[in-house]
Motif scaffolding. Sequence first.
Motif, PDB file in Angstrom:
ATOM      1  N   ALA A 196       0.837  -1.271   0.037  1.00 26.67           N
ATOM      2  CA  ALA A 196      -0.002  -0.021   0.066  1.00 26.67           C
ATOM      3  C   ALA A 196       0.750   1.247  -0.011  1.00 26.67           C
ATOM      4  O   ALA A 196       0.647   2.128  -0.797  1.00 26.67           O
ATOM      5  N   PRO A 197       1.974   1.389   0.972  1.00 25.10           N
ATOM      6  CA  PRO A 197       2.656   2.726   0.945  1.00 25.10           C
ATOM      7  C   PRO A 197       3.426   2.656  -0.718  1.00 25.10           C
ATOM      8  O   PRO A 197       3.556   4.029  -0.883  1.00 25.10           O
ATOM      9  N   LEU A 198       3.999   1.772  -0.936  1.00 31.36           N
ATOM     10  CA  LEU A 198       4.658   1.871  -2.164  1.00 31.36           C
ATOM     11  C   LEU A 198       3.764   2.223  -3.524  1.00 31.36           C
ATOM     12  O   LEU A 198       4.237   3.215  -4.163  1.00 31.36           O
ATOM     13  N   MET A 199       2.644   1.760  -3.233  1.00 29.84           N
ATOM     14  CA  MET A 199       1.882   1.991  -4.400  1.00 29.84           C
ATOM     15  C   MET A 199       1.303   3.459  -4.468  1.00 29.84           C
ATOM     16  O   MET A 199       1.333   4.228  -5.398  1.00 29.84           O
ATOM     17  N   ILE A 200       0.959   4.161  -3.268  1.00 31.16           N
ATOM     18  CA  ILE A 200       0.486   5.431  -3.120  1.00 31.16           C
ATOM     19  C   ILE A 200       1.476   6.446  -3.435  1.00 31.16           C
ATOM     20  O   ILE A 200       1.611   7.487  -4.100  1.00 31.16           O
ATOM     21  N   PHE A 201       2.960   5.862  -2.850  1.00 30.13           N
ATOM     22  CA  PHE A 201       4.028   7.076  -3.135  1.00 30.13           C
ATOM     23  C   PHE A 201       4.242   6.893  -4.772  1.00 30.13           C
ATOM     24  O   PHE A 201       4.712   7.889  -5.250  1.00 30.13           O
ATOM     25  N   SER A 202       4.117   5.658  -5.411  1.00 32.04           N
ATOM     26  CA  SER A 202       4.463   5.892  -6.914  1.00 32.04           C
ATOM     27  C   SER A 202       3.318   6.407  -7.634  1.00 32.04           C
ATOM     28  O   SER A 202       3.626   6.955  -8.826  1.00 32.04           O
ATOM     29  N   LEU A 203       2.152   6.421  -7.109  1.00 31.81           N
ATOM     30  CA  LEU A 203       1.003   7.112  -7.800  1.00 31.81           C
ATOM     31  C   LEU A 203       1.489   8.769  -7.634  1.00 31.81           C
ATOM     32  O   LEU A 203       1.336   9.485  -8.556  1.00 31.81           O
ATOM     33  N   GLY A 204       1.911   9.055  -6.673  1.00 29.22           N
ATOM     34  CA  GLY A 204       2.307  10.430  -6.567  1.00 29.22           C
ATOM     35  C   GLY A 204       3.562  10.878  -7.504  1.00 29.22           C
ATOM     36  O   GLY A 204       3.549  11.894  -7.887  1.00 29.22           O
ATOM     37  N   LEU A 205       4.615   9.964  -7.789  1.00 21.69           N
ATOM     38  CA  LEU A 205       5.434  10.228  -8.572  1.00 21.69           C
ATOM     39  C   LEU A 205       4.978  10.068 -10.278  1.00 21.69           C
ATOM     40  O   LEU A 205       5.440  10.777 -11.050  1.00 21.69           O
ATOM     41  N   ALA A 206       3.632   9.654 -10.418  1.00 22.90           N
ATOM     42  CA  ALA A 206       3.074   9.440 -11.674  1.00 22.90           C
ATOM     43  C   ALA A 206       2.227  10.727 -11.989  1.00 22.90           C
ATOM     44  O   ALA A 206       2.191  11.100 -13.092  1.00 22.90           O
ATOM     45  N   LEU A 207       2.037  11.464 -10.938  1.00 22.50           N
ATOM     46  CA  LEU A 207       1.145  12.851 -11.290  1.00 22.50           C
ATOM     47  C   LEU A 207       2.033  13.888 -11.796  1.00 22.50           C
ATOM     48  O   LEU A 207       3.104  14.144 -11.516  1.00 22.50           O
ATOM     49  N   SER A 208       1.356  14.461 -12.961  1.00 23.72           N
ATOM     50  CA  SER A 208       2.216  15.550 -13.667  1.00 23.72           C
ATOM     51  C   SER A 208       1.184  16.911 -13.923  1.00 23.72           C
ATOM     52  O   SER A 208       0.546  16.654 -14.740  1.00 23.72           O
ATOM     53  N   TRP A 209       1.648  17.686 -13.066  1.00 23.17           N
ATOM     54  CA  TRP A 209       0.519  18.910 -13.265  1.00 23.17           C
ATOM     55  C   TRP A 209       1.283  19.854 -14.509  1.00 23.17           C
ATOM     56  O   TRP A 209       0.178  20.540 -14.995  1.00 23.17           O
ATOM     57  N   ARG A 210       2.283  19.467 -15.029  1.00 23.10           N
ATOM     58  CA  ARG A 210       2.703  20.190 -16.243  1.00 23.10           C
ATOM     59  C   ARG A 210       1.937  19.776 -17.683  1.00 23.10           C
ATOM     60  O   ARG A 210       1.786  20.209 -18.532  1.00 23.10           O
ATOM     61  N   ALA A 211       1.371  18.394 -17.391  1.00 18.38           N
ATOM     62  CA  ALA A 211       0.608  18.015 -18.341  1.00 18.38           C
ATOM     63  C   ALA A 211      -0.686  18.625 -18.586  1.00 18.38           C
ATOM     64  O   ALA A 211      -1.522  18.403 -19.490  1.00 18.38           O
ATOM     65  N   ILE A 212      -1.268  19.329 -17.398  1.00 18.37           N
ATOM     66  CA  ILE A 212      -2.702  19.973 -17.553  1.00 18.37           C
ATOM     67  C   ILE A 212      -2.516  21.418 -18.142  1.00 18.37           C
ATOM     68  O   ILE A 212      -1.840  21.970 -17.810  1.00 18.37           O
ATOM     69  N   HIS A 213      -3.288  21.263 -19.229  1.00 16.52           N
ATOM     70  CA  HIS A 213      -3.216  22.510 -20.329  1.00 16.52           C
ATOM     71  C   HIS A 213      -4.893  23.050 -20.808  1.00 16.52           C
ATOM     72  O   HIS A 213      -5.588  21.910 -20.517  1.00 16.52           O
ATOM     73  N   LEU A 214      -5.064  24.019 -20.832  1.00  9.85           N
ATOM     74  CA  LEU A 214      -6.407  24.647 -21.093  1.00  9.85           C
ATOM     75  C   LEU A 214      -6.931  23.802 -22.421  1.00  9.85           C
ATOM     76  O   LEU A 214      -8.062  23.636 -22.403  1.00  9.85           O
ATOM     77  N   ARG A 215      -6.184  23.483 -23.330  1.00  5.49           N
ATOM     78  CA  ARG A 215      -6.517  22.689 -24.548  1.00  5.49           C
ATOM     79  C   ARG A 215      -7.148  21.384 -24.254  1.00  5.49           C
ATOM     80  O   ARG A 215      -7.788  20.814 -24.957  1.00  5.49           O
ATOM     81  N   ASN A 216      -6.532  20.751 -23.191  1.00  3.29           N
ATOM     82  CA  ASN A 216      -7.065  19.518 -22.654  1.00  3.29           C
ATOM     83  C   ASN A 216      -8.312  19.425 -21.781  1.00  3.29           C
ATOM     84  O   ASN A 216      -8.932  18.318 -21.864  1.00  3.29           O
ATOM     85  N   LEU A 217      -8.614  20.458 -21.422  1.00  6.89           N
ATOM     86  CA  LEU A 217      -9.932  20.564 -20.447  1.00  6.89           C
ATOM     87  C   LEU A 217     -11.157  20.252 -21.019  1.00  6.89           C
ATOM     88  O   LEU A 217     -11.950  19.362 -20.370  1.00  6.89           O
ATOM     89  N   PRO A 218     -11.475  20.544 -22.374  1.00  8.71           N
ATOM     90  CA  PRO A 218     -12.603  19.932 -22.941  1.00  8.71           C
ATOM     91  C   PRO A 218     -12.826  18.336 -23.152  1.00  8.71           C
ATOM     92  O   PRO A 218     -13.960  18.050 -23.074  1.00  8.71           O
ATOM     93  N   TYR A 219     -11.660  17.877 -23.082  1.00 10.81           N
ATOM     94  CA  TYR A 219     -11.406  16.321 -23.260  1.00 10.81           C
ATOM     95  C   TYR A 219     -11.344  15.740 -21.819  1.00 10.81           C
ATOM     96  O   TYR A 219     -12.171  14.633 -21.632  1.00 10.81           O
ATOM     97  N   ILE A 220     -11.088  16.541 -20.896  1.00  9.01           N
ATOM     98  CA  ILE A 220     -11.049  15.839 -19.552  1.00  9.01           C
ATOM     99  C   ILE A 220     -12.387  16.027 -18.930  1.00  9.01           C
ATOM    100  O   ILE A 220     -12.729  14.971 -17.774  1.00  9.01           O
ATOM    101  N   LEU A 221     -13.324  17.036 -19.122  1.00 12.48           N
ATOM    102  CA  LEU A 221     -14.496  17.228 -18.491  1.00 12.48           C
ATOM    103  C   LEU A 221     -15.265  15.895 -18.591  1.00 12.48           C
ATOM    104  O   LEU A 221     -15.797  15.378 -17.615  1.00 12.48           O
ATOM    105  N   PRO A 222     -15.434  15.390 -19.754  1.00 11.79           N
ATOM    106  CA  PRO A 222     -16.463  14.013 -19.888  1.00 11.79           C
ATOM    107  C   PRO A 222     -15.791  12.935 -18.958  1.00 11.79           C
ATOM    108  O   PRO A 222     -16.476  11.967 -18.406  1.00 11.79           O
ATOM    109  N   VAL A 223     -14.248  12.841 -18.927  1.00  4.63           N
ATOM    110  CA  VAL A 223     -13.748  11.815 -18.258  1.00  4.63           C
ATOM    111  C   VAL A 223     -13.972  11.960 -16.802  1.00  4.63           C
ATOM    112  O   VAL A 223     -14.152  11.033 -15.978  1.00  4.63           O
ATOM    113  N   VAL A 224     -14.164  13.218 -16.246  1.00  5.50           N
ATOM    114  CA  VAL A 224     -14.554  13.437 -14.713  1.00  5.50           C
ATOM    115  C   VAL A 224     -15.912  12.928 -14.454  1.00  5.50           C
ATOM    116  O   VAL A 224     -16.299  12.331 -13.429  1.00  5.50           O
ATOM    117  N   ILE A 225     -16.760  13.516 -15.403  1.00  8.32           N
ATOM    118  CA  ILE A 225     -17.973  13.232 -15.187  1.00  8.32           C
ATOM    119  C   ILE A 225     -18.404  11.789 -15.354  1.00  8.32           C
ATOM    120  O   ILE A 225     -19.201  10.908 -14.344  1.00  8.32           O
TER     121      ILE A 225
END
Length: 304
Positions: A200-229
């Motif tokens: 469990a702790p290794l998985m959670i730490f690895s998940l944090g390593l995979a998060l990339s805030w630089r990948a968030i762009h305005l052009r992606n938001l119209p595609y991500i909204l359906p994913v979130v819903i």
Amino acid sequence: MNTTLIQMSVLMLCGAGWRLFSLQGLSADQTRMALTSVVYYFFLPAMVLEVLWKADIGWQSLKYSALGCSTILLGIIFTWLLTKLFKFKNAQTGAVILAAAYPNVTYLGLPVLEQAFGPWARSVVIQIDLFAAAPLVFTVGIALARYYGANMEEKPKSLLGFFNAPPFWAALLAVVLNLNHIQAPIWLEGLLQKLSAAVAPLMIFSLGLALSWRAIHLRNLPYILPVVIIKLLLLPWAAMHIADLAHLRGQFKAAAVLDLAMPSMVLGVVLCDRYRLDSALYAAAVTITTGLSLLSLPFWFGVL
């Protein structure tokens, strides 16, 4: 649930912090690859063996499988219809379908459910993963990635070859031992418990390593909204009703539905990279759905 998610968030942030400060010259991606490899090939098979060896395998397992497969396939259909309606390009269509349909049942679901319900919930997570999510990832998921992507391999790898992996062999061994009522030696049971505690702790730490805030762009938001819903709202709601049809009740229903309410799976990034889908879009979907799940998971936990 809130206390559990706070603990998970702090550990994820530690992993995300590694991306900013690459200690000892190890990048976040290098560290994540090393950690996930150790978990996948060593610690996770030990947990699968420990849990399924003692689990109540039978009709309940078929219910988990039916619930998981139905929910994921429903997510694929819903998302595909939306991509057709809004005329997404192939690279975005493949990434959006994978992000919306497939939940992070193990890497986030395992620690969250174990803390929220107790050690018995690990059996629910592993059975949904091995009997529903993983088979659909390695068959339908890869087929979708190939169809919408641009795979340059001359000879596609057999889909069945992906099941030749330590967790699946451990699951097969555990089921055989379980059904034949063979008891684990005390020393082996203790060893498996210690190895399982590291997952469990290794998985959670690895998940944090995979998060990339630089990948968030305005052009992606119209595609991500359906994913979130679809991922965080529609599919958990559908899973509750499917669970009723499968005659899952009480805490078993709550644990199974909450596991399927997890954010987008991390493994999809690998499929996007390999088949040339929109990897940046997928990474952004994982990051945003994981962040928003800190709100959606307590909501569904309260409902359930």
